[in-house]
Design an enzyme around this catalytic site. Sequence first.
Site, mmCIF file in Angstrom:
data_model
loop_
_atom_site.group_PDB
_atom_site.id
_atom_site.type_symbol
_atom_site.label_atom_id
_atom_site.label_comp_id
_atom_site.label_asym_id
_atom_site.label_seq_id
_atom_site.Cartn_x
_atom_site.Cartn_y
_atom_site.Cartn_z
ATOM 1 N N CYS A 1 0.832 -1.205 0.000
ATOM 2 C CA CYS A 1 0.000 0.000 0.000
ATOM 3 C C CYS A 1 0.871 1.262 0.000
ATOM 4 C CB CYS A 1 -0.899 0.049 1.236
ATOM 5 S SG CYS A 1 -2.101 -1.289 1.346
ATOM 6 N N ILE A 2 0.254 2.374 -0.384
ATOM 7 C CA ILE A 2 0.945 3.669 -0.376
ATOM 8 C C ILE A 2 0.286 4.587 0.644
ATOM 9 C CG2 ILE A 2 1.435 5.776 -1.694
ATOM 10 C CD1 ILE A 2 2.964 3.708 -3.010
#
Lengths: 196, 171
Positions: free
Chosen positions: B31-32
């Site tokens: 994820c970012i």
Amino acid sequence: MSTYTDLQLDALREMANIGSGNAGTALSSMLGKSVDLSVPHVSALPLADAVDALGDPESMVTAGVLPIFGDMDGVVLLLFTQEAADTLCTLLGVPPGSEYGASALCEIGNILGSSYVQAIGSMVDLHMEPRPPEVVVDQLGAVVSSVLAHVAGDQDVALVMDTNLEVEQEACALSFLLVPEGDGVNELLSRLGLPT
Amino acid sequence: MISTETMVRMGELAVSTGSGDVLTSIGLGSCIGLVLVDRAKGVVGLAHVMLPERPASVAPQPGKFADTAVPALIDAVVAKGARRVRLEAFMVGGAQMFTFGGGSMDVGARNAAAVKAGLAAARLPVRAAETGGDRGRTVRVYAEDCRVTVKAAGGPETPLLSAPSAGRMAA
């Protein structure tokens, strides 16, 4: 959209029970120790809740990931606390934290994962082939969210089946998760006679 | 000072103007954590982006997909009083934790590329980024001074960009 009835969750729990029973037996004969199993927990949760349900997301865990391919795709995820990882290495006579330790955990993951998937596959008559595990030591949240993003990312809800194994009185607990891809769950359920 | 830490979990986004507030995403793997700040106004925003793009069949959840998260986070910080032209972006995460037996798709790298493309389309500069690699990370944004920190798994919390001195803020 992805909600399941109690009856369906019960059937999946029973299926997970047979899988983890088989895995526990395999681990027991590998270690020469008795292995206790908890009753599997099966839940369909929103993805963010599924991460939280497994523990403190920042805690460090040793994780083994086995991708499954075949009639049902998905991932088997094994989570060891650091203590459990060290205890298992010691039981196998290899120094914890060493390269041998990592490879021993990989082998344990392989045996647990394959016997689990094999038992479930023959119960529901599906061909499922686990690939060799990858083992990493990282944050619980990073491990679980990356698996969910890969397997269940385009869904709102993840179906997670988890079991705890305990090796004799060694205070060695590990959890064991099956995360099927979306269509995989429906395939499993129709094989269990409870199609969605 | 009382500081309130808000957990921004997978697929969620949050904004804050409260000086004691901290926005946190723990355990970013593939994820970012996308951060937007307006230093002059003291507005900060954080989105925990999970995948590059939203499939047509899926219900909208703005923070979850890069293609919707970038505009949604911009709108959210602007609604809290940020000026769009002053926004600075930061990116953390996008690791490849596992190859999943094939490496057919590295979700982390695709997430990073999609967020970057979204920011470029919105003409927002990326002030600092720590993406890629194979370690999990935790990102924290402090509303007090718009400080952004990153903590790799098992490591210390380090500034991604420390608060600049007032004198250098003028431009």
